[in-house]
Design an enzyme around this catalytic site. Structure first.
Site, short mmCIF file in Angstrom:
data_model
loop_
_atom_site.label_atom_id
_atom_site.label_comp_id
_atom_site.label_asym_id
_atom_site.label_seq_id
_atom_site.Cartn_x
_atom_site.Cartn_y
_atom_site.Cartn_z
N ARG A 234 7.64 -0.69 -1.93
CA ARG A 234 8.34 -1.30 -0.80
C ARG A 234 9.44 -0.35 -0.35
NH1 ARG A 234 4.57 -3.94 -0.04
NH2 ARG A 234 4.33 -6.21 -0.03
N ASP A 258 4.72 5.63 1.61
CA ASP A 258 3.75 4.83 2.36
C ASP A 258 4.45 3.60 2.94
OD1 ASP A 258 1.05 4.13 3.19
OD2 ASP A 258 1.13 2.54 1.68
N GLU A 263 10.41 -0.18 8.39
CA GLU A 263 9.05 0.00 8.89
C GLU A 263 8.59 -1.06 9.88
OE1 GLU A 263 6.87 -0.22 5.06
OE2 GLU A 263 5.86 -1.99 5.86
N HIS A 295 1.97 2.48 5.58
CA HIS A 295 1.63 1.31 4.75
C HIS A 295 0.12 1.13 4.68
CE1 HIS A 295 3.75 -2.45 3.07
NE2 HIS A 295 2.57 -2.32 2.48
P1 NAD Z 1 2.86 -6.47 -10.60
O1 NAD Z 1 3.63 -7.75 -10.48
O2 NAD Z 1 1.54 -6.47 -11.29
O3 NAD Z 1 3.78 -5.36 -11.30
C1 NAD Z 1 5.14 -5.19 -11.02
C2 NAD Z 1 5.80 -4.68 -12.29
O4 NAD Z 1 7.16 -4.38 -11.99
C3 NAD Z 1 5.80 -5.72 -13.42
O5 NAD Z 1 5.25 -5.16 -14.60
C4 NAD Z 1 7.26 -6.07 -13.58
O6 NAD Z 1 7.63 -6.40 -14.91
C5 NAD Z 1 7.92 -4.78 -13.11
N1 NAD Z 1 9.32 -4.99 -12.74
C6 NAD Z 1 9.88 -6.02 -12.06
N2 NAD Z 1 11.19 -5.83 -11.96
C7 NAD Z 1 11.48 -4.68 -12.57
C8 NAD Z 1 12.68 -3.97 -12.82
N3 NAD Z 1 13.86 -4.43 -12.38
N4 NAD Z 1 12.61 -2.82 -13.51
C9 NAD Z 1 11.42 -2.34 -13.96
N5 NAD Z 1 10.24 -2.98 -13.76
C10 NAD Z 1 10.29 -4.13 -13.08
O7 NAD Z 1 2.73 -5.94 -9.11
P2 NAD Z 1 1.66 -4.88 -8.57
O8 NAD Z 1 0.45 -5.60 -8.08
O9 NAD Z 1 1.52 -3.77 -9.52
O10 NAD Z 1 2.42 -4.39 -7.24
C11 NAD Z 1 3.61 -3.62 -7.31
C12 NAD Z 1 4.21 -3.53 -5.92
O11 NAD Z 1 3.36 -2.75 -5.09
C13 NAD Z 1 4.32 -4.87 -5.18
O12 NAD Z 1 5.54 -5.51 -5.49
C14 NAD Z 1 4.24 -4.49 -3.74
O13 NAD Z 1 5.57 -4.40 -3.23
C15 NAD Z 1 3.62 -3.11 -3.75
N6 NAD Z 1 2.34 -3.03 -3.00
C16 NAD Z 1 2.21 -2.10 -2.02
C17 NAD Z 1 1.01 -1.99 -1.30
C18 NAD Z 1 0.78 -0.96 -0.23
O14 NAD Z 1 -0.19 -1.06 0.54
N7 NAD Z 1 1.60 0.07 -0.11
C19 NAD Z 1 -0.03 -2.88 -1.60
C20 NAD Z 1 0.14 -3.83 -2.61
C21 NAD Z 1 1.34 -3.90 -3.32
#
Ligand code: NAD
Length: 336
Positions: A234, A258, A263, A295
């Site tokens: 994000r 990305d 954005e 994105h």
């Molecule tokens: P997920 O919930 O499986 O994993 C997120 C991880 O972050 C978890 O293991 C959690 O414990 C950890 N976390 C939370 N707070 C934290 C902190 N303060 N310090 C360290 N670690 C912390 O989520 P995911 O499916 O792996 O997705 C991750 C992120 O990717 C989403 O939040 C989303 O913003 C982003 N995303 C981007 C796109 C894109 O097209 N660019 C697409 C999907 C998701």
């Protein structure tokens, strides 16, 4: 169910319509984002279907509730754009698509790393001009480098495994340790150690108050000179002005984003014949060692099908009085 779909692009319409073929939901597709200016369009709908740059603020949610809309079905994983406290207060259900194709984002993330480490973006531009010279395109191997994965959930774990396969020494930081990654030899470290020791840092945690501007002037200062930073999570995880300063000084050797803090006004739109008014974005686009994508990490056929399927599963479950599998669990929302 009658659903107002916001931020609709032709591909959203295509995949949602295909997934709806055996169901009887009624979609009305709107191109604009859902926000305070457009929420009046929700009159007469029981649900809205929204994406990453729709703004589900308290005011917007109040407007939805006033119109009798009881469900906000997000067709994405992140939910930082929803005021969950307000939704809870108003008795609205919010669903998301927690895991559609984590591989799509992990693979794209590593693609950005390779683009930068081997200057593929610059090489493509050169050969289109008939320039096959290699001067200035010297790259470096990922193999043997230390890659720091911040957040080892679904996407971060996938990225860690690919980089482990490449022969990187992988460091990870998360609130919870992933046993499978540890069994591969991936080591967990504090955020500070990860920032200090990594040659490549990639962000995969959600945007939360405590992760906003995780990468800032102070954290950049402790990083290795020439560090590569990749953000496919994000935009607000990265302080863009601090990243620009780091690129100008050379402290940051390569940057791929990305996602971008501001954005919502630009991404997913064609600005090729218009003047970009955002000077920060315009500046970051000028660096030869920065790659900016709009994105796009999620955008694969597999992910689009899965997103549409799960979004409709969530909507159908809600309509039938079942608990949608993608419901956002109120228990996990921290009190304000
Ligand atoms: P997920 O919930 O499986 O994993 C997120 C991880 O972050 C978890 O293991 C959690 O414990 C950890 N976390 C939370 N707070 C934290 C902190 N303060 N310090 C360290 N670690 C912390 O989520 P995911 O499916 O792996 O997705 C991750 C992120 O990717 C989403 O939040 C989303 O913003 C982003 N995303 C981007 C796109 C894109 O097209 N660019 C697409 C999907 C998701």
């Amino acid at each position: 169910m009658k659903i107002a779909v916001f931020s609709t692009k032709p591909y959203d319409k295509q995949y949602l319509t295909e997934a709806n073929a055996k169901r009887n939901h009624e979609f009305v597709f709107y191109e604009p984002h859902l926000n305070e200016q457009t929420c009046r369009l929700t009159e007469g709908f029981q649900a809205v279907c929204v994406f990453v740059n729709d703004e589900l603020t308290e005011k917007v949610l109040q407007c939805l509730a006033h119109h009798g809309c009881r469900l906000a079905a997000l067709r994405c994983a992140g939910f930082n754009n929803v005021d969950l406290h307000a939704a809870k207060k108003l008795g609205m259900t919010v669903t998301r698509v927690p895991a559609y194709s984590p591989a799509s984002i992990s693979e794209f993330t590593v693609g950005l790393m390779l683009t930068l480490s081997r200057q593929i973006h610059r090489a493509c531009n050169r050969t289109r001009e008939g320039n096959f010279a290699l001067d200035g395109l010297l790259g470096f191997d990922l193999c043997g480098k230390t890659a720091g994965i911040f957040g080892t959930g679904k996407i971060g774990a996938g990225t860690a495994k690919i980089l482990h396969g490449f022969g990187c020494s992988v460091l990870a930081s998360d609130l919870y340790e992933n046993a499978e990654l540890k069994s591969l030899g991936i080591r967990y470290a504090s955020p500070d150690d990860l920032f200090r020791q990594s040659d490549i840092i990639t962000l995969h945690c959600p945007l939360l108050p405590e992760t906003q501007h995780l990468i800032n002037a102070q954290t950049i200062a402790v990083m290795k000179p020439g560090v590569m930073i990749v953000n496919t999570s994000r935009g607000e995880l990265l302080d863009t002005d601090a990243a620009i300063a780091g690129l100008k000084s050379g402290k940051i050797g390569a940057l791929a984003i990305d996602v971008y803090e501001e954005e919502s006004e630009v991404f997913f739109e064609d600005f090729s014949s218009r003047v970009i008014q955002d000077d920060t974005l315009a500046r970051i686009l000028t660096f030869p060692n920065a790659v900016i994508t709009g994105h796009q990490a999620f955008f694969t056929k597999e992910a689009m099908s899965a997103i549409a399927r799960q979004t409709l599963d969530n909507i159908s479950a809600f309509e039938e009085g079942r608990i949608p599998s993608g419901i956002i669990d109120w228990e996990n929302i921290k009190p304000r």
